[in-house]
Scaffold this motif. Structure first.
Motif, short mmCIF file in Angstrom:
data_model
loop_
_atom_site.label_atom_id
_atom_site.label_comp_id
_atom_site.label_asym_id
_atom_site.label_seq_id
_atom_site.Cartn_x
_atom_site.Cartn_y
_atom_site.Cartn_z
N TYR A 272 0.81 -1.13 -0.07
CA TYR A 272 0.10 0.09 0.05
C TYR A 272 0.88 1.18 -0.01
O TYR A 272 0.55 2.36 -0.66
CB TYR A 272 -0.89 -0.03 1.29
N LEU A 273 2.06 1.06 0.85
CA LEU A 273 2.77 2.18 0.83
C LEU A 273 3.37 2.72 -0.57
O LEU A 273 3.62 3.99 -0.62
CB LEU A 273 3.90 2.19 1.57
N ARG A 274 3.45 1.91 -1.38
CA ARG A 274 4.34 2.26 -2.89
C ARG A 274 3.26 2.81 -3.61
O ARG A 274 3.48 3.69 -4.52
CB ARG A 274 4.60 0.68 -3.32
N TYR A 275 1.92 2.30 -3.60
CA TYR A 275 1.09 3.00 -4.53
C TYR A 275 -0.18 3.91 -4.18
O TYR A 275 -0.62 4.49 -4.97
CB TYR A 275 0.56 1.77 -5.26
N LEU A 276 -0.48 3.94 -2.77
CA LEU A 276 -1.52 4.76 -2.65
C LEU A 276 -0.86 6.17 -2.20
O LEU A 276 0.18 6.23 -1.48
CB LEU A 276 -2.01 4.16 -1.20
N MET A 307 10.13 2.44 8.18
CA MET A 307 9.98 2.26 6.86
C MET A 307 8.90 3.49 6.33
O MET A 307 9.08 4.11 5.10
CB MET A 307 9.05 0.91 6.53
N ALA A 308 7.85 3.75 7.12
CA ALA A 308 7.09 5.16 6.87
C ALA A 308 7.93 6.21 6.52
O ALA A 308 7.59 6.89 5.67
CB ALA A 308 5.71 5.03 7.65
N HIS A 309 8.69 6.40 7.47
CA HIS A 309 9.44 7.70 7.43
C HIS A 309 10.12 7.85 6.23
O HIS A 309 10.46 8.98 5.64
CB HIS A 309 10.27 7.73 8.59
N SER A 310 10.96 6.68 5.95
CA SER A 310 11.69 6.50 4.80
C SER A 310 11.03 6.83 3.56
O SER A 310 11.54 7.28 2.41
CB SER A 310 12.66 5.32 4.61
N LEU A 311 9.78 6.73 3.30
CA LEU A 311 8.79 7.12 2.38
C LEU A 311 8.13 8.60 2.40
O LEU A 311 7.08 8.54 1.77
CB LEU A 311 7.92 5.98 2.01
N ASP A 312 8.61 9.39 3.42
CA ASP A 312 7.94 10.52 3.89
C ASP A 312 6.25 10.64 4.22
O ASP A 312 5.77 11.19 4.01
CB ASP A 312 8.06 11.55 2.66
N ARG A 313 6.30 9.30 5.06
CA ARG A 313 4.81 9.13 5.60
C ARG A 313 4.79 9.53 6.90
O ARG A 313 5.73 9.23 7.60
CB ARG A 313 4.29 7.88 5.43
#
Length: 364
Positions: A272-276, A307-313
């Protein structure tokens, strides 16, 4: 003529049926077998008839009650009498179907839900979201509640599930959106950067009218899009169809913020983190509540945060119920926390009082 016109309306709801008519009594036999399908059918029929009829240039309002009997082994005369008696005993429909208690309960909820929204039994409360860095409340999640006058509090998971299964979730969501937009706007008028989160069923992402419904709520109360966070829930399986993705992109382009709810459970996984196009991830309470005693849960929650922080979430932890868990999350770098340690769900006026705004912000 009045009876003939009524028969025509009845046939609109189920083509090909023979409708028998005598006085103010109408009778037909349906092929529908599922009790919930019958109920949905009769409610649709009720809405058709409510529109009234026109006879000889005169508009005539209609009201009617329905009764159902499904005891196929009994003589038809007995079944007709039973259905007629059931129709006389209820304002819309009483089923005599020999069905299980849980199905009867669902039928009862379906029939009462719309009326409950209209008469004030359904209401919205707010659970604050606590910013761990600033140690302030900077948001809240809007949660729907139903207080039945006879049955008391009805658990949200019961009536929300039924509403989704029988396509009533749009009405509930519209109700919550309006209340959430009103509350968020009243708080933001004090100068606070405050956002309210609203659960959006994945089922609604296939509803083309969703953007307009959300926009109508925010514009009605003067709330900028950034004041609303849309939490995509997992009650209906979220697919990766182009239509669903396009809907999410459109909402983001309109300025609304997206959140992935219940992360780590069901389908809400790393993919989900990749495409949402969501800016927020909410870690499910089942993981958060275990970090005080379980090394495995603590490692899992830390990995989700990193992981979320690495994707700026941004990361929100749900189900925070002790000071120790709150401290562990702060040490892990979690952004926000939500749970009984911060506050139970409270009414809008209590939320404003908690923020010290009871004399500053008023509904306009």
């Amino acid at each position: 003529p009045l009876g003939n016109e009524s028969v025509r309306l009845l046939r609109l709801s189920e083509q090909g049926r023979t409708v028998y008519h005598q006085g103010d009594l109408f009778l037909w036999i349906t092929d529908l077998a599922n009790p919930l399908d019958i109920y949905e059918h009769l409610e649709g029929l009720h809405r058709i008839v409510q529109a009234g009829i026109r006879v000889d240039g005169n508009d005539i309002d209609l009201t009617f009650n329905c009764g159902v009997d499904s005891a196929h082994q009994r003589p038809i005369a007995s079944r007709i009498a039973n259905a007629e008696q059931a129709a006389h005993e209820d304002e819309l429909v009483q089923h005599n179907l020999g069905i299980e208690a849980d199905v009867k309960w669902e039928i009862s909820l379906l029939g009462a839900l719309d009326r409950a929204i209209d008469n004030g039994e359904v209401w919205v409360c707010y659970q604050p979201k606590y910013d761990l860095a600033s140690r302030t409340i900077r948001g809240a999640e809007a949660l729907i509640r139903w207080t039945h006058p006879e049955r008391g509090a009805i658990p949200p998971d019961q009536f929300i599930r039924i509403a989704e299964q029988h396509h009533r979730i749009e009405r509930i969501t519209q109700f919550v959106l309006d209340d959430a937009a009103r509350t968020a706007a009243s708080i933001r008028r004090s100068g606070r950067d405050f956002a309210v989160s609203v659960n959006i069923s994945a089922q609604l992402l296939r509803f083309s009218g969703l953007p307009d419904m959300i926009l109508e709520a925010t514009e009605a109360h003067g709330l900028p899009p950034c004041g609303l966070v849309l939490e995509i829930t997992e009650t209906d399986r979220l697919d990766r169809s182009s239509a669903t993705f396009a809907m999410l992109q459109r909402l983001v382009e309109m300025g609304f913020r997206l959140s992935i709810d219940d992360f780590g459970t069901g389908n809400a996984t790393i993919d989900y983190l990749r495409y949402l196009p969501a800016e927020e991830v909410k870690i499910d309470r089942s993981f958060v509540q275990g970090i005080e005693a379980s090394t495995a849960d603590r490692r899992l929650v830390r990995s989700i945060i990193d992981m979320a922080h690495s994707l700026d979430r941004k990361v929100v932890a749900e189900g925070v119920e002790t000071p120790t868990v709150l401290g562990i999350l702060r040490d892990m770098g979690c952004d926000e926390a939500q749970g009984y340690q911060i506050s139970r769900p409270i009414r809008a006026e209590e939320l404003r009082a908690l923020l010290g705004l009871e004399e500053v912000t008023r509904y306009g």
